[in-house]
Design an enzyme around this catalytic site. Structure first.
Site, mmCIF file in Angstrom:
data_model
loop_
_atom_site.group_PDB
_atom_site.id
_atom_site.type_symbol
_atom_site.label_atom_id
_atom_site.label_comp_id
_atom_site.label_asym_id
_atom_site.label_seq_id
_atom_site.Cartn_x
_atom_site.Cartn_y
_atom_site.Cartn_z
ATOM 1 N N HIS A 96 -43.900 -67.288 -12.937
ATOM 2 C CA HIS A 96 -43.682 -66.097 -13.796
ATOM 3 C C HIS A 96 -42.526 -65.302 -13.569
ATOM 4 C CE1 HIS A 96 -45.456 -62.572 -16.265
ATOM 5 N NE2 HIS A 96 -44.813 -61.899 -15.306
ATOM 6 N N GLU A 97 -42.132 -64.951 -12.328
ATOM 7 C CA GLU A 97 -40.901 -64.163 -12.331
ATOM 8 C C GLU A 97 -39.565 -64.947 -12.287
ATOM 9 O OE1 GLU A 97 -41.449 -61.186 -11.979
ATOM 10 O OE2 GLU A 97 -43.510 -61.191 -11.469
ATOM 11 N N HIS A 100 -38.927 -64.825 -16.175
ATOM 12 C CA HIS A 100 -38.154 -63.543 -16.598
ATOM 13 C C HIS A 100 -36.761 -63.594 -16.536
ATOM 14 C CE1 HIS A 100 -41.506 -60.940 -17.462
ATOM 15 N NE2 HIS A 100 -41.981 -60.937 -16.222
#
Length: 230
Positions: A96-97, A100
């Site tokens: 998820h990170e 980004h």
């Protein structure tokens, strides 16, 4: 009437705190260490960034603070459990990170907007604190209830801007979780098929973290209004 108000208060608090409880519960449930995982969350984040040709983006332990991507310093920061852990939660949060960082590299406009708004949050909070601190002084010197009400309205509006930032952040989080991280984990074979629904649950709460934060901000506003007897 008192019973109705009490029930509404309970429902309001439940709406505030249940999402936070849900986020923590899901994260803990899938944070069990897995000996069959070939690497840690930190190692997966590094691997995904390298695959995306983002070798300049660093992966670090989040000290202090939780899991996040810093678009200014170009760093993916993971909490110790997710950086060093071999669990579904660690894998999902790392993906998820890292997503980004991929959004940033792609010039995602919503992410850029979030960064600009987040940068102003601290100034907003300081301004709200100053206005609130001056309210009693203005009430004594000016003796104008209307002016005091206007000051309080400004404070509530300033605090409400934090809620707005969290709400605007949600599309960025959903994109990172479901349009990027989940397909990466699925198509890349980083998780077994049986583990994908669990990873999806983690990615869902990772995106909803900001909803919980927005609700907490609403609680802060409600507390302020209660203190001021509105």
């Amino acid at each position: 009437m008192a019973l109705v108000l009490g029930l509404l208060a309970v429902l309001f608090l439940a709406a505030i705190f249940l999402p936070q409880w849900w986020v923590r519960t899901v994260m803990r449930r899938h944070a069990v260490e897995r000996d069959d995982f070939p690497g840690t969350g930190g190692e997966l984040a590094r691997h995904l960034l390298d695959l995306a040709r983002l070798g300049h983006v660093r992966v670090e332990l989040a000290q202090p603070g939780g899991d996040h991507y810093d678009p200014v310093e170009k760093v993916v920061r993971l909490s110790p459990d997710n950086h060093d852990g071999r669990s579904i939660t660690a894998v999902a949060v790392a993906a998820h990170e890292a997503s980004h960082a991929m959004q940033d590299a792609d010039g995602d406009t919503l992410l850029a907007t979030r960064v600009k708004l987040a940068g102003s949050i601290r100034a907003v909070e300081v301004s709200a604190a100053i206005v609130l601190a001056l309210t009693p002084l203005v009430a004594v010197l000016v003796k104008s209830p209307v002016l005091v009400v206007l000051q309080i309205g400004v404070v509530v509006a300033l605090l409400g801007s934090r809620v707005l930032v969290h709400v605007l952040t949600l599309p960025v989080e959903l994109d990172a979780s479901f349009k990027r991280a989940l397909p990466i984990l699925e198509k890349g074979g980083f998780l077994a098929e049986a583990d994908l629904p669990k990873a999806k649950s983690v990615l869902r709460v990772a995106a909803m973290t900001y909803v919980a934060s927005a609700l907490v901000s609403l609680l802060d506003i409600a507390r302020l209004l209660r203190v001021l007897r509105f």
